[in-house]
Write a protein that holds these residues in place. Structure first.
Motif, PDB file in Angstrom:
ATOM      1  N   ARG A  25       0.867  -1.178   0.000  1.00  0.00           N
ATOM      2  CA  ARG A  25       0.000   0.000   0.000  1.00  0.00           C
ATOM      3  C   ARG A  25       0.897   1.219   0.000  1.00  0.00           C
ATOM      4  NH1 ARG A  25      -1.668   2.688   4.905  1.00  0.00           N
ATOM      5  NH2 ARG A  25      -0.484   1.912   6.661  1.00  0.00           N
ATOM      6  N   ALA A  26       0.317   2.386  -0.266  1.00  0.00           N
ATOM      7  CA  ALA A  26       1.125   3.598  -0.365  1.00  0.00           C
ATOM      8  C   ALA A  26       0.353   4.793   0.169  1.00  0.00           C
ATOM      9  CB  ALA A  26       1.514   3.842  -1.821  1.00  0.00           C
ATOM     10  N   TRP A  27       1.115   5.827   0.542  1.00  0.00           N
ATOM     11  CA  TRP A  27       0.495   7.090   0.938  1.00  0.00           C
ATOM     12  C   TRP A  27       1.448   8.237   0.617  1.00  0.00           C
ATOM     13  CZ3 TRP A  27       1.966   3.266   4.315  1.00  0.00           C
ATOM     14  CH2 TRP A  27       3.013   3.542   5.185  1.00  0.00           C
ATOM     15  N   GLY A  28       0.855   9.393   0.385  1.00  0.00           N
ATOM     16  CA  GLY A  28       1.652  10.560   0.043  1.00  0.00           C
ATOM     17  C   GLY A  28       0.774  11.688  -0.462  1.00  0.00           C
ATOM     18  N   THR A  29       1.356  12.559  -1.265  1.00  0.00           N
ATOM     19  CA  THR A  29       0.665  13.731  -1.780  1.00  0.00           C
ATOM     20  C   THR A  29      -0.007  13.404  -3.110  1.00  0.00           C
ATOM     21  OG1 THR A  29       2.385  15.098  -0.785  1.00  0.00           O
ATOM     22  CG2 THR A  29       0.970  16.156  -2.401  1.00  0.00           C
ATOM     23  N   ASP A  30      -1.308  13.718  -3.193  1.00  0.00           N
ATOM     24  CA  ASP A  30      -1.998  13.467  -4.459  1.00  0.00           C
ATOM     25  C   ASP A  30      -1.856  14.670  -5.390  1.00  0.00           C
ATOM     26  OD1 ASP A  30      -3.887  15.398  -3.716  1.00  0.00           O
ATOM     27  OD2 ASP A  30      -5.539  13.982  -3.532  1.00  0.00           O
ATOM     28  N   TYR A  31      -2.464  14.589  -6.555  1.00  0.00           N
ATOM     29  CA  TYR A  31      -2.305  15.617  -7.581  1.00  0.00           C
ATOM     30  C   TYR A  31      -2.870  16.974  -7.170  1.00  0.00           C
ATOM     31  CZ  TYR A  31      -7.190  15.050  -8.993  1.00  0.00           C
ATOM     32  OH  TYR A  31      -8.556  15.013  -9.031  1.00  0.00           O
ATOM     33  N   LYS A  32      -3.747  17.004  -6.165  1.00  0.00           N
ATOM     34  CA  LYS A  32      -4.299  18.269  -5.686  1.00  0.00           C
ATOM     35  C   LYS A  32      -3.462  18.873  -4.559  1.00  0.00           C
ATOM     36  CE  LYS A  32      -9.137  17.121  -6.537  1.00  0.00           C
ATOM     37  NZ  LYS A  32     -10.432  16.920  -5.866  1.00  0.00           N
ATOM     38  N   GLY A  33      -2.448  18.112  -4.106  1.00  0.00           N
ATOM     39  CA  GLY A  33      -1.645  18.564  -2.980  1.00  0.00           C
ATOM     40  C   GLY A  33      -2.164  18.070  -1.638  1.00  0.00           C
ATOM     41  N   ASP A  34      -3.175  17.221  -1.652  1.00  0.00           N
ATOM     42  CA  ASP A  34      -3.764  16.662  -0.439  1.00  0.00           C
ATOM     43  C   ASP A  34      -3.128  15.315  -0.099  1.00  0.00           C
ATOM     44  OD1 ASP A  34      -5.591  18.814  -0.325  1.00  0.00           O
ATOM     45  OD2 ASP A  34      -7.037  17.731  -1.580  1.00  0.00           O
ATOM     46  N   PHE A  35      -3.289  14.874   1.155  1.00  0.00           N
ATOM     47  CA  PHE A  35      -2.823  13.557   1.569  1.00  0.00           C
ATOM     48  C   PHE A  35      -3.730  12.493   0.957  1.00  0.00           C
ATOM     49  CE2 PHE A  35      -3.094   9.911   4.424  1.00  0.00           C
ATOM     50  CZ  PHE A  35      -1.762   9.563   4.508  1.00  0.00           C
ATOM     51  N   ALA A  36      -3.139  11.441   0.435  1.00  0.00           N
ATOM     52  CA  ALA A  36      -3.897  10.316  -0.114  1.00  0.00           C
ATOM     53  C   ALA A  36      -3.267   9.021   0.364  1.00  0.00           C
ATOM     54  CB  ALA A  36      -3.902  10.366  -1.633  1.00  0.00           C
ATOM     55  N   GLU A  37      -4.102   8.030   0.643  1.00  0.00           N
ATOM     56  CA  GLU A  37      -3.625   6.717   1.087  1.00  0.00           C
ATOM     57  C   GLU A  37      -4.391   5.641   0.338  1.00  0.00           C
ATOM     58  OE1 GLU A  37      -2.910   4.287   5.267  1.00  0.00           O
ATOM     59  OE2 GLU A  37      -3.873   6.236   5.297  1.00  0.00           O
ATOM     60  N   THR A  38      -3.663   4.680  -0.212  1.00  0.00           N
ATOM     61  CA  THR A  38      -4.302   3.600  -0.959  1.00  0.00           C
ATOM     62  C   THR A  38      -4.778   2.511  -0.002  1.00  0.00           C
ATOM     63  OG1 THR A  38      -2.340   2.220  -1.240  1.00  0.00           O
ATOM     64  CG2 THR A  38      -2.663   4.000  -2.845  1.00  0.00           C
ATOM     65  N   ASP A  39      -5.535   1.600  -0.534  1.00  0.00           N
ATOM     66  CA  ASP A  39      -5.844   0.366   0.163  1.00  0.00           C
ATOM     67  C   ASP A  39      -4.650  -0.580  -0.023  1.00  0.00           C
ATOM     68  OD1 ASP A  39      -6.378   0.352  -2.581  1.00  0.00           O
ATOM     69  OD2 ASP A  39      -7.817  -1.274  -2.427  1.00  0.00           O
ATOM     70  N   THR A  40      -4.670  -1.695   0.682  1.00  0.00           N
ATOM     71  CA  THR A  40      -3.615  -2.699   0.523  1.00  0.00           C
ATOM     72  C   THR A  40      -4.016  -3.626  -0.616  1.00  0.00           C
ATOM     73  OG1 THR A  40      -3.105  -2.588   2.867  1.00  0.00           O
ATOM     74  CG2 THR A  40      -2.344  -4.543   1.691  1.00  0.00           C
ATOM     75  N   ARG A  41      -3.075  -3.832  -1.564  1.00  0.00           N
ATOM     76  CA  ARG A  41      -3.381  -4.649  -2.736  1.00  0.00           C
ATOM     77  C   ARG A  41      -2.364  -5.766  -2.891  1.00  0.00           C
ATOM     78  NH1 ARG A  41      -5.470  -0.095  -7.037  1.00  0.00           N
ATOM     79  NH2 ARG A  41      -6.982   0.781  -5.585  1.00  0.00           N
ATOM     80  N   PRO A  42      -2.814  -6.934  -3.328  1.00  0.00           N
ATOM     81  CA  PRO A  42      -1.887  -8.043  -3.558  1.00  0.00           C
ATOM     82  C   PRO A  42      -1.002  -7.783  -4.766  1.00  0.00           C
ATOM     83  CG  PRO A  42      -4.082  -8.633  -4.297  1.00  0.00           C
ATOM     84  CD  PRO A  42      -4.196  -7.283  -3.636  1.00  0.00           C
ATOM     85  N   LEU A  43       0.212  -8.313  -4.721  1.00  0.00           N
ATOM     86  CA  LEU A  43       1.102  -8.240  -5.874  1.00  0.00           C
ATOM     87  C   LEU A  43       0.741  -9.363  -6.832  1.00  0.00           C
ATOM     88  CD1 LEU A  43       2.667  -6.475  -3.759  1.00  0.00           C
ATOM     89  CD2 LEU A  43       4.711  -7.189  -4.957  1.00  0.00           C
ATOM     90  N   GLN A  44       0.715  -9.037  -8.115  1.00  0.00           N
ATOM     91  CA  GLN A  44       0.375  -9.993  -9.161  1.00  0.00           C
ATOM     92  C   GLN A  44       1.611 -10.257 -10.013  1.00  0.00           C
ATOM     93  OE1 GLN A  44      -2.776 -11.244  -9.264  1.00  0.00           O
ATOM     94  NE2 GLN A  44      -3.302  -9.956  -7.524  1.00  0.00           N
ATOM     95  N   SER A  45       1.727 -11.444 -10.540  1.00  0.00           N
ATOM     96  CA  SER A  45       2.856 -11.775 -11.420  1.00  0.00           C
ATOM     97  C   SER A  45       2.702 -11.066 -12.755  1.00  0.00           C
ATOM     98  CB  SER A  45       2.940 -13.278 -11.643  1.00  0.00           C
ATOM     99  OG  SER A  45       3.282 -13.918 -10.447  1.00  0.00           O
ATOM    100  N   VAL A  46       3.770 -10.392 -13.172  1.00  0.00           N
ATOM    101  CA  VAL A  46       3.833  -9.720 -14.474  1.00  0.00           C
ATOM    102  C   VAL A  46       5.200 -10.023 -15.077  1.00  0.00           C
ATOM    103  CG1 VAL A  46       2.223  -7.876 -13.845  1.00  0.00           C
ATOM    104  CG2 VAL A  46       4.667  -7.569 -13.464  1.00  0.00           C
ATOM    105  N   THR A  47       5.444  -9.551 -16.283  1.00  0.00           N
ATOM    106  CA  THR A  47       6.710  -9.815 -16.964  1.00  0.00           C
ATOM    107  C   THR A  47       7.910  -9.328 -16.156  1.00  0.00           C
ATOM    108  OG1 THR A  47       5.589  -9.606 -19.061  1.00  0.00           O
ATOM    109  CG2 THR A  47       7.981  -9.456 -19.107  1.00  0.00           C
ATOM    110  N   ALA A  48       7.798  -8.162 -15.527  1.00  0.00           N
ATOM    111  CA  ALA A  48       8.927  -7.560 -14.802  1.00  0.00           C
ATOM    112  C   ALA A  48       9.151  -8.157 -13.415  1.00  0.00           C
ATOM    113  CB  ALA A  48       8.698  -6.060 -14.663  1.00  0.00           C
TER     114      ALA A  48
END
Length: 122
Positions: free
Chosen positions: A48-71
């Motif tokens: 999950r992540a948190w920080g400054t959003d595009y408006k300059g406000d605090f934003a926090e994501t939900d917790t998400r599982p990692l998925q297999s990708v090429t990288a």
């Protein structure tokens, strides 16, 4: 010919109506970035992540599982726009966590996705 014009007009009306009904989006790649966090490690389950959003406000994501990708393995947060200081917390399958601190650029020339990599050996 008349039928095609009607479909185009109707489609344009739907697109316009949908645009009016949505929240204000960030301009792609010019005032913030979508986030994905990736690792090559197999023992990280989610993030999950948190920080400054595009408006300059605090934003926090939900917790998400990692998925297999090429990288490697990634979690995408395409419904958030970040800029500036960002913290990512990774959750390991054994119950421990790790945090990384990043600076997300306001704009990028190639696209509107920014990747926070977890690179520690394990």
């Amino acid at each position: 010919m008349m039928k095609t014009i009607g479909v185009i007009a109707f489609t344009a009306l739907l697109v316009t109506a949908g645009t009016l009904a949505t929240t204000e989006p960030a301009d792609a790649g010019t005032n913030g970035q979508h986030l994905q966090t990736c690792t090559r490690r197999r023992d990280i389950a989610s993030a999950r992540a948190w920080g400054t959003d595009y408006k300059g406000d605090f934003a926090e994501t939900d917790t998400r599982p990692l998925q297999s990708v090429t990288a490697g393995r990634c979690a995408a947060f395409g419904d958030y726009w970040f800029k500036g200081n960002l913290t990512v917390r990774w959750y390991f399958s054994n119950g421990t966590t790790a945090e990384g601190h990043f600076y997300v650029p306001i704009s990028k020339p190639d696209n509107n996705w920014w990747t926070a990599w977890y690179e520690a050996q394990g």
